[in-house]
Design an enzyme around this catalytic site. Structure first.
Site, PDB file in Angstrom:
ATOM      1  N   ASN A 184      -2.724 -11.060  11.224  1.00 49.03           N
ATOM      2  CA  ASN A 184      -1.665 -11.493  10.680  1.00 49.03           C
ATOM      3  C   ASN A 184      -2.264 -13.072   9.673  1.00 49.03           C
ATOM      4  O   ASN A 184      -2.884 -13.586  10.497  1.00 49.03           O
ATOM      5  CB  ASN A 184      -0.660 -12.248  11.244  1.00 49.03           C
ATOM      6  N   VAL A 211      -0.998 -18.823  15.468  1.00 49.22           N
ATOM      7  CA  VAL A 211      -2.160 -19.483  15.544  1.00 49.22           C
ATOM      8  C   VAL A 211      -3.162 -19.404  14.542  1.00 49.22           C
ATOM      9  O   VAL A 211      -3.330 -18.360  14.057  1.00 49.22           O
ATOM     10  CB  VAL A 211      -2.943 -18.970  16.995  1.00 49.22           C
ATOM     11  N   HIS A 230      -7.949 -14.479  14.274  1.00 60.20           N
ATOM     12  CA  HIS A 230      -8.108 -13.533  15.148  1.00 60.20           C
ATOM     13  C   HIS A 230      -7.440 -12.384  14.882  1.00 60.20           C
ATOM     14  O   HIS A 230      -6.555 -12.119  14.134  1.00 60.20           O
ATOM     15  CB  HIS A 230      -7.397 -14.183  16.498  1.00 60.20           C
ATOM     16  N   HIS A 269      -5.638  -8.657  16.680  1.00 63.37           N
ATOM     17  CA  HIS A 269      -4.908  -8.310  17.938  1.00 63.37           C
ATOM     18  C   HIS A 269      -5.313  -6.477  17.869  1.00 63.37           C
ATOM     19  O   HIS A 269      -5.291  -5.815  16.839  1.00 63.37           O
ATOM     20  CB  HIS A 269      -3.525  -8.036  17.577  1.00 63.37           C
TER      21      HIS A 269
END
Length: 85
Positions: free
Chosen positions: A35, A44, A48, A50
């Site tokens: 995202n 966050v 990163h 997922h």
């Protein structure tokens, strides 16, 4: 994702199949999601990724609209993106 971290992103994506194998999800399948920005669901604010395992007949649903483009819209959009690259 930007020019400063794109080489790291490329490296991460090269390692995803290995990570999926170590996590035991490679054979069944998995979804990779990143995202980018608040409106995309990022909560966050650092890079990163997922990895969401998927299995036959699972009930995981990550929804978005499945609306269709009107005639010629997708081609026009693709061309606009190409001219900006």
């Amino acid at each position: 994702i930007n020019g400063e971290n794109s080489k790291y992103v490329a490296h991460i994506f090269e390692k995803i199949p290995e990570i999926a194998s170590l996590a035991g999800v490679k054979e069944d399948g998995y979804r990779i999601i990143n995202n980018c920005g608040k409106n995309a669901g990022q909560t966050v604010f650092h890079l990163h990724i997922h990895m969401i395992p998927r299995y036959q007949n699972d009930t995981v649903r990550i929804g978005w609209s499945h609306d269709s483009y009107k005639d010629g819209e997708a081609i026009k959009l693709a061309e606009e993106i190409r001219t900006q690259m």
